[in-house]
Design an enzyme around this catalytic site. Structure first.
Site, PDB file in Angstrom:
ATOM      1  CG  ASN A 103      -1.718   1.261   1.378  1.00  0.00           C
ATOM      2  OD1 ASN A 103      -1.854   2.014   0.414  1.00  0.00           O
ATOM      3  ND2 ASN A 103      -2.241   1.505   2.568  1.00  0.00           N
ATOM      4  CD1 TRP A 104       4.003   1.201  -2.361  1.00  0.00           C
ATOM      5  CD2 TRP A 104       3.861   1.904  -4.485  1.00  0.00           C
ATOM      6  NE1 TRP A 104       4.856   0.427  -3.120  1.00  0.00           N
ATOM      7  CE2 TRP A 104       4.782   0.835  -4.421  1.00  0.00           C
ATOM      8  CE3 TRP A 104       3.606   2.492  -5.723  1.00  0.00           C
ATOM      9  CZ2 TRP A 104       5.457   0.360  -5.550  1.00  0.00           C
ATOM     10  CZ3 TRP A 104       4.268   2.020  -6.847  1.00  0.00           C
ATOM     11  CH2 TRP A 104       5.181   0.967  -6.756  1.00  0.00           C
ATOM     12  CE  LYS A 105       0.203   3.561   4.724  1.00  0.00           C
ATOM     13  NZ  LYS A 105       0.048   3.729   6.126  1.00  0.00           N
ATOM     14  CG  HIS A 149      -5.894   1.829   5.035  1.00  0.00           C
ATOM     15  ND1 HIS A 149      -5.430   2.830   5.853  1.00  0.00           N
ATOM     16  CD2 HIS A 149      -4.871   0.947   4.884  1.00  0.00           C
ATOM     17  CE1 HIS A 149      -4.170   2.558   6.178  1.00  0.00           C
ATOM     18  NE2 HIS A 149      -3.808   1.421   5.607  1.00  0.00           N
ATOM     19  CD  GLU A 152      -3.021   5.593   6.581  1.00  0.00           C
ATOM     20  OE1 GLU A 152      -3.000   5.623   5.332  1.00  0.00           O
ATOM     21  OE2 GLU A 152      -2.102   5.097   7.270  1.00  0.00           O
ATOM     22  CD  GLU A 196      -3.732  -2.580   7.351  1.00  0.00           C
ATOM     23  OE1 GLU A 196      -2.638  -2.847   6.867  1.00  0.00           O
ATOM     24  OE2 GLU A 196      -4.329  -1.518   7.125  1.00  0.00           O
ATOM     25  N   GLY A 238       2.037   2.306  10.757  1.00  0.00           N
ATOM     26  CA  GLY A 238       2.966   3.426  10.586  1.00  0.00           C
ATOM     27  C   GLY A 238       3.612   3.882  11.887  1.00  0.00           C
ATOM     28  CB  SER A 298       4.891  -1.660  12.127  1.00  0.00           C
ATOM     29  OG  SER A 298       4.432  -0.325  12.304  1.00  0.00           O
ATOM     30  N   GLY A 354       2.708  -1.105   4.384  1.00  0.00           N
ATOM     31  CA  GLY A 354       2.790   0.312   4.033  1.00  0.00           C
ATOM     32  C   GLY A 354       4.245   0.728   3.869  1.00  0.00           C
ATOM     33  N   GLY A 355       4.818   1.306   4.919  1.00  0.00           N
ATOM     34  CA  GLY A 355       6.162   1.887   4.857  1.00  0.00           C
ATOM     35  C   GLY A 355       7.213   0.988   4.221  1.00  0.00           C
TER      36      GLY A 355
HETATM   37  C1  PEP Z   1      -0.894   0.133   5.894  1.00  0.00           C
HETATM   38  O1  PEP Z   1      -0.865   1.232   5.408  1.00  0.00           O
HETATM   39  O2  PEP Z   1      -1.810  -0.624   5.590  1.00  0.00           O
HETATM   40  C2  PEP Z   1       0.163  -0.262   6.830  1.00  0.00           C
HETATM   41  C3  PEP Z   1       0.043  -1.408   7.431  1.00  0.00           C
HETATM   42  O3  PEP Z   1       1.203   0.616   7.013  1.00  0.00           O
HETATM   43  P1  PEP Z   1       2.597   0.310   7.746  1.00  0.00           P
HETATM   44  O4  PEP Z   1       3.124  -1.008   7.188  1.00  0.00           O
HETATM   45  O5  PEP Z   1       3.485   1.457   7.404  1.00  0.00           O
HETATM   46  O6  PEP Z   1       2.324   0.196   9.208  1.00  0.00           O
END
Ligand code: PEP
Length: 252
Positions: free
Chosen positions: A11-13, A97, A99, A169, A175, A215, A236-237
């Protein structure tokens, strides 16, 4: 236990310009080739979807959108429809999600409409659920996740529900660098499978893929993936760099 093909999704957001996104796809393909024992899904920002779709043509990667609107078209400034995502060969769509839920105020009923609409376009929804830290501390994780699940899946047939990819999640792990321990994640994944069993049946519960997000990093992916009810990762990250995402794709 039913065979569940592991799914690793990036997930590149709101990161990566078009050129960066295309270079990433070429580099990742060079590193991981065409895995057949796991699915790799990339969710770029909307502006990069068409270019990433073209760059993926000779790879085994699948394209996802990070969100969409349930209506086909209309006066919905700032939104994108399933018809538009079909044009760029999207196969997956991330819905609910944290966010979207907590920064943009999306509620269960809106997410339910989107999950249902995903099937009208032939998309596989990656349907996210997860509790905030205070709910976990109040001992209400199962209550929150159970409610999100029940409301988001309402109205789906058993066959559709089996095709959904559920992403657990925990909001406190996204994040933040704080990952759920493998045991904490497994406990909620097993609960989600039990909910599936009571909402649908045991066969559907055994088929549904439940992925973990929060994470995920190269150094924790293997222990998370070793859990019996964890079928993949939503990242994500650590999906923004080829080296770290490659290691996650190549979990052992
Ligand atoms: C996400 O955006 O779905 C996510 C899990 O982010 P991160 O891996 O950065 O915690």
């Amino acid at each position: 236990m039913a065979d569940r093909l592991p799914l690793i999704a990036a997930n590149w957001k709101m990161f990566k310009r078009i050129d960066e996104a295309v270079v990433f796809i070429g580099a990742l393909h060079h590193e991981v080739g065409r895995p057949t024992d796991r699915e790799v899904v990339i969710a770029p920002p909307f502006t990069a979807l068409a270019a990433v779709s073209a760059a993926m043509r000779d790879t085994a990667f699948k394209l996802a959108a990070q969100n969409f609107h349930y209506e086909e078209k209309g006066a919905f400034t700032g939104e994108i429809s399933g018809v538009m995502l079909k044009e760029v060969d999207c196969e997956y769509v991330i819905l609910g999600h944290s966010e979207r839920r907590h920064v943009f105020g999306e509620e269960d009923e809106l997410i339910r409409k989107k999950v249902a609409a995903a099937f009208r376009y032939g998309f596989t929804p990656i349907f996210c659920v997860g509790e905030k830290l205070e709910k976990r501390e109040e001992g209400k994780t199962f209550e929150v996740v159970g409610k999100q699940l029940k409301q988001g899946l309402e109205g789906l047939s058993a066959e559709q529900a089996a095709q959904v990819v559920v992403a657990y999640e925990p909001v406190w792990a996204i994040g933040t660098g704080k990952t759920a321990t493998p045991e904490q994640a497994q406990e909620v994944h097993a609960f989600i499978r039990e909910c599936y069993s009571s909402l649908f049946d045991i066969g559907v519960a055994n088929r549904v893929r439940i992925v973990y997000g929060g994470s995920v990093k190269p150094d924790n992916v293997d222990t998370l993936m070793a859990q019996p009810d964890i079928d993949g990762m939503l990242v994500g990250g650590a999906s923004l760099e080829v080296a770290s995402f490659k290691r996650i794709v190549q979990f052992q």
